[in-house]
Design an enzyme around this catalytic site. Structure first.
Site, PDB file in Angstrom:
ATOM      1  N   GLU A 128       0.839  -1.215   0.000  1.00  0.00           N
ATOM      2  CA  GLU A 128       0.000   0.000   0.000  1.00  0.00           C
ATOM      3  C   GLU A 128       0.867   1.257   0.000  1.00  0.00           C
ATOM      4  O   GLU A 128       0.528   2.261  -0.651  1.00  0.00           O
ATOM      5  CB  GLU A 128      -0.914  -0.027   1.228  1.00  0.00           C
ATOM      6  CG  GLU A 128      -1.838   1.160   1.421  1.00  0.00           C
ATOM      7  CD  GLU A 128      -3.037   1.169   0.486  1.00  0.00           C
ATOM      8  OE1 GLU A 128      -2.822   1.143  -0.739  1.00  0.00           O
ATOM      9  OE2 GLU A 128      -4.180   1.211   0.996  1.00  0.00           O
ATOM     10  N   THR A 181      -3.562  12.184  -5.403  1.00  0.00           N
ATOM     11  CA  THR A 181      -3.356  11.961  -3.969  1.00  0.00           C
ATOM     12  C   THR A 181      -2.656  13.172  -3.350  1.00  0.00           C
ATOM     13  O   THR A 181      -3.009  13.617  -2.253  1.00  0.00           O
ATOM     14  CB  THR A 181      -2.495  10.701  -3.737  1.00  0.00           C
ATOM     15  OG1 THR A 181      -3.095   9.624  -4.447  1.00  0.00           O
ATOM     16  CG2 THR A 181      -2.435  10.334  -2.265  1.00  0.00           C
TER      17      THR A 181
END
Lengths: 307, 307
Positions: A128, A181
């Site tokens: 992740e 992001t």
């Protein structure tokens, strides 16, 4: 057993008042992955379908989490990973998390389950981190544990499983826009007003209590985000319209899924969840933005073997 | 019934991670109050023992909350209130809250219980506001409901009762120093770092979960305050020493009770709670500061009739 096919579910992180710590697991939408034990040592991404993602192990989220486990075990074999990606990267419903947990879950099964769910989550965090440039588990934990999870801390990793009321359904709308992001992060304030913070943790504590007591009206009164949503919702066109439409049509609450652009709602019962879907569709149908929607029960099992 | 004698308990607000919303109820320490129905209309504070407090109804916390209820009911009678004050004003364990709830609880009994606990809390808020210059219920709610309470919101007033693990004990040390409410407030930051906030609500949510699941180790891991304590603890001499001594002697956690100066600890079982008391006493015995200590089970009943 030398080969296993698994379903790795999409997830919703943050859940309005639980920024960075709370998440829940979706059903019906998720990636399918095949993990195969092979003689040749190493981790090999042999196929990626659905979306264009790197097949170099070190550049692929599933590869990186697999490597973390592989290096811890150092087995006499290797693993091939095939990914049928159904969750669009960047959709805000845990696409990278699904990849990251899929490989380690599958390998763990083929190795005879040496690791528990928390340990699997810890390996998946490494994958992740490749996608999000920081170590967090708010999508990983619900994908692995199922249901609602509270990541009490990342280091040391501690995941709490929160009970799920039996008739709780999620509706998701994924508008096909890109939110970087970096932008979703940059828009967050570094300092927040103490008064807002008190409101938020009051809501968060109340939500945890409501999930324990099956108190749907209290879930509704708790699903508010006064800290993050006012900032991040600006990045999602028609967010307020979608949210208001969802609430008007019976949703318990609605908010940004992860860092967006997907928007989630929670409802009591599938009928309301479908009404909410229709209401959400109505908003985006009037725009030029393409979208997908999903309705599903909260998935209390999490990632699972399908073959 | 024309007269009632009640025990109005001391309480601990904030409870480390639950600033402004969480509280719990103490046993054995509290005020004794007698409420008497009289023919003459009005609210009359006829006796205050223990500490020097005003007997003018409008200047007395118990009088003001009583008036709020009295005006709502407008009965054909009046009420006399006698207060045996055992909780020192300004001690940080809900002295004004005990007075505020005592009068309304007693009057409600004599009137045939027209009001529920939430309504009683709402009247008591008016009295509490006289003492603290703002409307809050984090001491009132545990005094009335007993156990642990989460005040989800003050307006509209919503109180949640959180389960109490069976073997949970509190230890309190009250150093006899004065902290001015204005100073305790002024020392708080108006803005707090988002990262700390996430830590705090993670702990708060975890504590609520731990109370629901009787998970003492998790209670221990959750009883941390990274937002308020670093500021307010500076106002309490030897706070860090007391806290560390409590933790070293088996406390699950320790923190400022309300806005201080009292310090609370929570422990599993009375033996540990007494060890913690001894450890706390040891710290303050070496100073010139006078102090009192209390050990009691969490009081799940709250305010009660004693005669």
């Amino acid at each position: 057993m030398n080969e296993i096919k698994i379903f790795s579910p999409a997830t919703v992180a943050n859940v309005a008042c639980g920024f960075d710590v709370l998440g829940f697991c979706l059903d019906t939408i998720g990636d399918e992955m095949t993990i195969r034990k092979v003689d040749k040592k190493g981790i090999f991404i042999t196929k990626v379908e659905g979306f264009n993602l790197p097949t170099e192990t070190e550049l692929n989220v599933a590869g990186v989490s697999a490597l973390a486990m592989y290096e811890a075990v150092n087995p006499d074999c290797g693993f091939e990973i095939e990914i049928r990606k159904n969750i669009k990267p960047g959709s805000g419903i845990g696409s990278s998390a699904a990849s990251a947990v899929g490989s380690v879950f599958g390998m763990n099964e083929l190795l005879g389950k040496p690791f528990n769910k928390t340990e699997l989550t810890a390996f998946a965090i490494k994958g992740e981190a490749l996608a999000s440039q920081c170590e967090h588990a708010d999508n990983l934990a619900p994908a692995i544990f199922g249901g609602f999870t509270l990541v009490k801390s990342v280091s040391p990793l501690e995941v709490l499983q929160i009970p799920v009321p039996n008739n709780l359904y999620a509706t998701i709308i994924h508008p096909q826009i890109e939110i970087k992001t970096s932008e979703a992060r940059a828009i967050l304030p570094k300092q927040v007003p103490l008064q807002d913070v008190i409101t938020q943790w009051s809501n968060f504590g109340s939500l945890i209590h409501a999930l324990h007591t099956n108190d749907y009206p209290l879930i509704k009164r708790s699903l508010h985000d006064v800290i993050i949503e006012p900032h991040r919702s600006k990045l999602i066109p028609y967010f307020d319209d979608v949210k208001q439409a969802a609430l008007k049509h019976g949703a318990l609450g609605s908010g940004i899924s992860g860092s967006g652009p997907s928007i989630f709602s929670l409802s009591e019962g599938i009928e309301k969840a479908k009404n909410v879907e229709e209401a959400m569709i109505n908003v985006y149908s009037k725009t030029n933005i393409k979208f997908d929607t999903y309705v599903c029960k909260i998935n209390t099992q999490g990632i699972k073997i399908i073959e």
